[in-house]
Design an enzyme around this catalytic site. Structure first.
Site, PDB file in Angstrom:
ATOM      1  N   SER A 122       1.020  -1.226   0.089  1.00  0.00           N
ATOM      2  CA  SER A 122       0.063   0.047  -0.281  1.00  0.00           C
ATOM      3  C   SER A 122       0.692   0.856   0.294  1.00  0.00           C
ATOM      4  O   SER A 122       2.121   1.495   0.870  1.00  0.00           O
ATOM      5  CB  SER A 122      -1.171  -0.007   1.672  1.00  0.00           C
ATOM      6  OG  SER A 122      -1.427   1.004   1.336  1.00  0.00           O
ATOM      7  N   GLU A 124       0.293   4.004   2.131  1.00  0.00           N
ATOM      8  CA  GLU A 124       0.827   4.100   2.981  1.00  0.00           C
ATOM      9  C   GLU A 124       2.111   3.855   3.522  1.00  0.00           C
ATOM     10  O   GLU A 124       2.293   4.214   5.126  1.00  0.00           O
ATOM     11  CB  GLU A 124      -1.192   3.443   4.203  1.00  0.00           C
ATOM     12  CG  GLU A 124      -2.243   3.647   3.993  1.00  0.00           C
ATOM     13  CD  GLU A 124      -1.807   5.794   4.837  1.00  0.00           C
ATOM     14  OE1 GLU A 124      -2.321   5.543   5.505  1.00  0.00           O
ATOM     15  OE2 GLU A 124      -2.421   6.451   4.059  1.00  0.00           O
ATOM     16  N   TYR A 146      -1.667   0.237  10.590  1.00  0.00           N
ATOM     17  CA  TYR A 146      -1.853   0.122   9.352  1.00  0.00           C
ATOM     18  C   TYR A 146      -0.324  -0.048   8.940  1.00  0.00           C
ATOM     19  O   TYR A 146      -0.563  -1.299   8.087  1.00  0.00           O
ATOM     20  CB  TYR A 146      -3.567  -0.154   9.154  1.00  0.00           C
ATOM     21  CG  TYR A 146      -3.122  -0.039   7.499  1.00  0.00           C
ATOM     22  CD1 TYR A 146      -3.658  -1.235   7.311  1.00  0.00           C
ATOM     23  CD2 TYR A 146      -2.683   0.894   6.445  1.00  0.00           C
ATOM     24  CE1 TYR A 146      -3.803  -0.896   5.469  1.00  0.00           C
ATOM     25  CE2 TYR A 146      -2.863   0.437   5.095  1.00  0.00           C
ATOM     26  CZ  TYR A 146      -3.611  -0.656   4.025  1.00  0.00           C
ATOM     27  OH  TYR A 146      -3.534  -1.152   3.268  1.00  0.00           O
TER      28      TYR A 146
HETATM   29  P1  NAP Z   1     -11.451  -4.757   2.120  1.00  0.00           P
HETATM   30  O1  NAP Z   1     -12.549  -4.517   1.146  1.00  0.00           O
HETATM   31  O2  NAP Z   1     -11.516  -3.927   3.166  1.00  0.00           O
HETATM   32  O3  NAP Z   1     -11.316  -6.292   2.000  1.00  0.00           O
HETATM   33  C1  NAP Z   1     -10.576  -7.164   2.927  1.00  0.00           C
HETATM   34  C2  NAP Z   1     -10.734  -8.146   2.359  1.00  0.00           C
HETATM   35  O4  NAP Z   1      -9.917  -8.982   3.655  1.00  0.00           O
HETATM   36  C3  NAP Z   1     -12.356  -8.727   2.855  1.00  0.00           C
HETATM   37  O5  NAP Z   1     -12.893  -9.868   2.085  1.00  0.00           O
HETATM   38  C4  NAP Z   1     -12.258  -9.301   4.531  1.00  0.00           C
HETATM   39  O6  NAP Z   1     -12.813 -10.728   4.948  1.00  0.00           O
HETATM   40  C5  NAP Z   1     -11.378 -10.446   4.216  1.00  0.00           C
HETATM   41  N1  NAP Z   1      -9.682  -9.965   5.917  1.00  0.00           N
HETATM   42  C6  NAP Z   1      -9.882  -9.203   6.636  1.00  0.00           C
HETATM   43  N2  NAP Z   1      -9.721 -10.125   7.952  1.00  0.00           N
HETATM   44  C7  NAP Z   1      -9.557 -11.297   7.415  1.00  0.00           C
HETATM   45  C8  NAP Z   1      -8.696 -12.887   8.336  1.00  0.00           C
HETATM   46  N3  NAP Z   1      -8.341 -12.870   8.811  1.00  0.00           N
HETATM   47  N4  NAP Z   1      -9.166 -13.757   7.343  1.00  0.00           N
HETATM   48  C9  NAP Z   1      -9.603 -13.949   6.205  1.00  0.00           C
HETATM   49  N5  NAP Z   1      -9.925 -12.684   5.367  1.00  0.00           N
HETATM   50  C10 NAP Z   1     -10.129 -11.447   5.962  1.00  0.00           C
HETATM   51  O7  NAP Z   1     -10.121  -4.071   1.540  1.00  0.00           O
HETATM   52  P2  NAP Z   1      -9.594  -3.814  -0.428  1.00  0.00           P
HETATM   53  O8  NAP Z   1     -10.008  -2.385  -0.636  1.00  0.00           O
HETATM   54  O9  NAP Z   1     -10.459  -4.560  -1.348  1.00  0.00           O
HETATM   55  O10 NAP Z   1      -8.286  -4.007   0.201  1.00  0.00           O
HETATM   56  C11 NAP Z   1      -8.091  -5.286  -0.594  1.00  0.00           C
HETATM   57  C12 NAP Z   1      -6.617  -5.186  -0.170  1.00  0.00           C
HETATM   58  O11 NAP Z   1      -5.574  -4.111  -0.777  1.00  0.00           O
HETATM   59  C13 NAP Z   1      -6.546  -4.931   1.595  1.00  0.00           C
HETATM   60  O12 NAP Z   1      -4.972  -6.088   1.819  1.00  0.00           O
HETATM   61  C14 NAP Z   1      -6.451  -3.660   1.571  1.00  0.00           C
HETATM   62  O13 NAP Z   1      -4.717  -3.411   3.040  1.00  0.00           O
HETATM   63  C15 NAP Z   1      -5.047  -3.712   0.482  1.00  0.00           C
HETATM   64  N6  NAP Z   1      -4.950  -1.985  -0.567  1.00  0.00           N
HETATM   65  C16 NAP Z   1      -6.083  -1.879  -0.765  1.00  0.00           C
HETATM   66  C17 NAP Z   1      -5.888   0.365  -1.449  1.00  0.00           C
HETATM   67  C18 NAP Z   1      -7.064   0.268  -1.527  1.00  0.00           C
HETATM   68  O14 NAP Z   1      -7.540   1.489  -1.585  1.00  0.00           O
HETATM   69  N7  NAP Z   1      -8.614   0.078  -1.402  1.00  0.00           N
HETATM   70  C19 NAP Z   1      -4.775   0.287  -1.604  1.00  0.00           C
HETATM   71  C20 NAP Z   1      -3.530  -0.158  -1.192  1.00  0.00           C
HETATM   72  C21 NAP Z   1      -3.791  -1.241  -0.274  1.00  0.00           C
HETATM   73  P3  NAP Z   1     -14.453  -9.877   5.677  1.00  0.00           P
HETATM   74  O15 NAP Z   1     -15.582 -10.227   4.382  1.00  0.00           O
HETATM   75  O16 NAP Z   1     -14.797 -11.365   6.025  1.00  0.00           O
HETATM   76  O17 NAP Z   1     -14.267  -8.851   6.779  1.00  0.00           O
HETATM   77  O1  G4F Z   2     -10.116   6.896   2.823  1.00  0.00           O
HETATM   78  P1  G4F Z   2      -9.150   6.804   3.703  1.00  0.00           P
HETATM   79  O2  G4F Z   2     -10.092   6.039   4.733  1.00  0.00           O
HETATM   80  O3  G4F Z   2      -8.421   6.167   3.266  1.00  0.00           O
HETATM   81  P2  G4F Z   2      -6.907   6.175   3.805  1.00  0.00           P
HETATM   82  O4  G4F Z   2      -6.595   6.279   4.678  1.00  0.00           O
HETATM   83  O5  G4F Z   2      -6.222   7.003   2.971  1.00  0.00           O
HETATM   84  O6  G4F Z   2      -6.356   4.374   3.471  1.00  0.00           O
HETATM   85  C1  G4F Z   2      -7.074   3.345   1.912  1.00  0.00           C
HETATM   86  O7  G4F Z   2      -6.108   3.595   1.321  1.00  0.00           O
HETATM   87  C2  G4F Z   2      -4.568   2.966   1.421  1.00  0.00           C
HETATM   88  C3  G4F Z   2      -3.927   2.772   0.235  1.00  0.00           C
HETATM   89  O8  G4F Z   2      -3.199   4.678   0.788  1.00  0.00           O
HETATM   90  C4  G4F Z   2      -4.577   1.554   1.504  1.00  0.00           C
HETATM   91  F1  G4F Z   2      -3.908   0.702   1.927  1.00  0.00           F
HETATM   92  C5  G4F Z   2      -5.977   1.551   3.401  1.00  0.00           C
HETATM   93  O9  G4F Z   2      -5.766  -0.215   3.109  1.00  0.00           O
HETATM   94  C6  G4F Z   2      -7.015   2.484   2.652  1.00  0.00           C
HETATM   95  O10 G4F Z   2      -7.787   2.072   1.458  1.00  0.00           O
HETATM   96  O11 G4F Z   2      -8.462   8.080   4.295  1.00  0.00           O
HETATM   97  C7  G4F Z   2      -8.049   8.688   2.564  1.00  0.00           C
HETATM   98  C8  G4F Z   2      -8.419  10.416   3.959  1.00  0.00           C
HETATM   99  C9  G4F Z   2      -7.334  10.246   5.019  1.00  0.00           C
HETATM  100  O12 G4F Z   2      -6.588  11.500   4.767  1.00  0.00           O
HETATM  101  C10 G4F Z   2      -8.102  10.689   6.036  1.00  0.00           C
HETATM  102  O13 G4F Z   2      -7.973  11.259   6.789  1.00  0.00           O
HETATM  103  O14 G4F Z   2      -8.870  10.583   3.713  1.00  0.00           O
HETATM  104  C11 G4F Z   2      -9.065  11.958   5.463  1.00  0.00           C
HETATM  105  N1  G4F Z   2     -10.567  12.224   5.724  1.00  0.00           N
HETATM  106  C12 G4F Z   2     -10.816  13.075   5.898  1.00  0.00           C
HETATM  107  N2  G4F Z   2     -11.916  12.671   6.693  1.00  0.00           N
HETATM  108  C13 G4F Z   2     -11.881  10.894   6.114  1.00  0.00           C
HETATM  109  C14 G4F Z   2     -12.512  11.558   6.231  1.00  0.00           C
HETATM  110  N3  G4F Z   2     -11.103   9.558   6.459  1.00  0.00           N
HETATM  111  C15 G4F Z   2     -11.982   8.548   6.675  1.00  0.00           C
HETATM  112  N4  G4F Z   2     -12.351   7.509   6.166  1.00  0.00           N
HETATM  113  N5  G4F Z   2     -13.539   9.023   7.090  1.00  0.00           N
HETATM  114  C16 G4F Z   2     -13.216  10.866   7.211  1.00  0.00           C
HETATM  115  O15 G4F Z   2     -14.809  10.954   7.165  1.00  0.00           O
END
Ligand code: NAP
Ligand code: G4F
Length: 325
Positions: A122, A124, A146
């Site tokens: 990520s 992050e 995280y």
């Molecule tokens: P998400 O919607 O939160 O999905 C997370 C998944 O992980 C869900 O299917 C959840 O299952 C499963 N999970 C959590 N804990 C588990 C456990 N103990 N055993 C088995 N399964 C478990 O996340 P996403 O946005 O699709 O992201 C996918 C991956 O990419 C994550 O690793 C996230 O950290 C990473 N990532 C995301 C972004 C982004 O912008 N979306 C960016 C960079 C990296 P349940 O449905 O049972 O909760």
């Molecule tokens: O949407 P966010 O919660 O995503 P964040 O923290 O960037 O993390 C997501 O992206 C990561 C990749 O860089 C993934 F690895 C991670 O699993 C996840 O998918 O927040 C984005 C930004 C932050 O700066 C937060 O402080 O939005 C700002 N924010 C402002 N108001 C808020 C809010 N975030 C959330 N969730 N809720 C608010 O009300």
């Protein structure tokens, strides 16, 4: 070709399953046991995929399913993925998001080192960024439990590649969104809030730091990059990003504009939503992925906002209809 996806019930898992089915893969999804099913995102795929129960916390369950399925590719997308929760549950976040990766890799090492492995790293990890834009060589400086857990997951993947010659890669993905994004993440919170306000179901939208900047892309584009990484001759890590950055405030402005409203009339800052340590400015340099994988995003920032707001308007309108019956 058999692929196992952990986190198949999540945003990315559901899009990746669709992509792999299009590629004629036999798709297995790892799910954890729950008292009620949580399959909304994969409901439409249920009769085309195989769901197998295991948990990132349980090494033996992972070894068992990898031994039984014997996949060609494993995509490790499962994690505790919500940054604020990682301050409230830092130990659990470490168990899932960091040690869970070792459990997956260790199962592959024991069963068959020819199984290819994708780790969901990520942006992050860049946290308090050391340079702008961030690329594959930018040092990490995570700002949340995280982010710290993801750095561990990243380096253990590098280590298993180098120690055991496993085709193990990390995709360092910047934020990617869609109508399937969880409601707690800021983009979906805004598009859902703007749609609810437009439909008269909500008056205000409370947000945290409006100045934070993210490099936002469309999740469907980003799962294609994951697949491409495992089709290469050499295992390498890639930054996947749009190369543009926008503030939370800009996102809100555009989303409210889609429904014909001015965000300033509805958005308020709630100090409780400000994080203990913030990642202020993320913007990725996707040149390496563009050159090596021939990957590029297909959806622009304004298009992404529009896709999400319009999907929420539809979703809520049908929901409101059910509520009013
Ligand atoms: P998400 O919607 O939160 O999905 C997370 C998944 O992980 C869900 O299917 C959840 O299952 C499963 N999970 C959590 N804990 C588990 C456990 N103990 N055993 C088995 N399964 C478990 O996340 P996403 O946005 O699709 O992201 C996918 C991956 O990419 C994550 O690793 C996230 O950290 C990473 N990532 C995301 C972004 C982004 O912008 N979306 C960016 C960079 C990296 P349940 O449905 O049972 O909760
Ligand atoms: O949407 P966010 O919660 O995503 P964040 O923290 O960037 O993390 C997501 O992206 C990561 C990749 O860089 C993934 F690895 C991670 O699993 C996840 O998918 O927040 C984005 C930004 C932050 O700066 C937060 O402080 O939005 C700002 N924010 C402002 N108001 C808020 C809010 N975030 C959330 N969730 N809720 C608010 O009300």
């Amino acid at each position: 070709m058999k692929a196992l996806i952990t986190g198949i019930t999540g945003q990315d898992g559901s899009y990746l399953a669709e992509l792999l089915l299009q590629k004629s893969c036999d798709v297995y999804g790892m799910i954890r046991r729950a008292s009620t099913e949580n399959f909304e995102r994969i409901h439409h795929l249920r009769d085309q995929i195989h769901l197998v129960q295991a948990d990132l916390l349980d090494q033996l369950s992972i070894v068992r399913i990898i031994d039984e399925i014997h996949p060609d590719e494993v995509y490790n997308l499962a994690a505790q993925s919500f940054v604020p929760t990682s301050w409230n549950q830092p130990v659990l976040t470490g168990e899932f998001t960091a040690i869970g990766v070792t459990k997956m890799l260790e199962a592959i090492r024991q069963i068959d080192t020819n199984i290819k492995f994708y780790q969901a790293s990520s942006s992050e990890m860049f946290g308090k960024v050391k340079e702008i834009p961030q690329n594959e060589n930018t040092p990490f400086y995570p700002r949340s439990p995280y982010g710290v857990a993801k750095v561990y997951g990243h380096y253990i993947t590098v280590n298993y590649r180098e120690s055991y010659d496993i085709f193990a890669v990390s995709g360092i993905l910047f934020n990617h969104e869609s109508p399937r994004r969880g409601l707690e993440f800021v983009t979906r919170k805004i598009t859902n809030g703007a749609a609810r306000i437009k439909l008269g179901l909500q008056d205000k939208l409370f947000l945290g730091n409006l100045a934070a900047k993210r490099d936002w892309g469309y999740a469907k584009d980003y799962v294609t990059a994951m697949w491409l990484m495992l089709q290469q001759n050499e295992p390498q890590d890639y930054v996947v990003a749009s190369g543009e950055t926008h503030s939370v405030e800009e996102f809100a402005q555009l989303a409210f504009r889609v429904v014909g409203l001015n965000y300033k009339d509805y958005v308020e800052v709630d100090p409780k939503l400000i994080r203990p340590a913030e990642v202020e400015h993320l913007v990725g340099d996707p040149s390496f992925a563009k050159n090596e994988l021939d990957w590029k995003p297909s959806v622009s920032f304004p298009e992404l906002v529009k896709i999400m707001v319009e999907a929420d308007l539809k979703f809520i309108a049908s929901d409101a209809h059910i509520e009013s019956r």
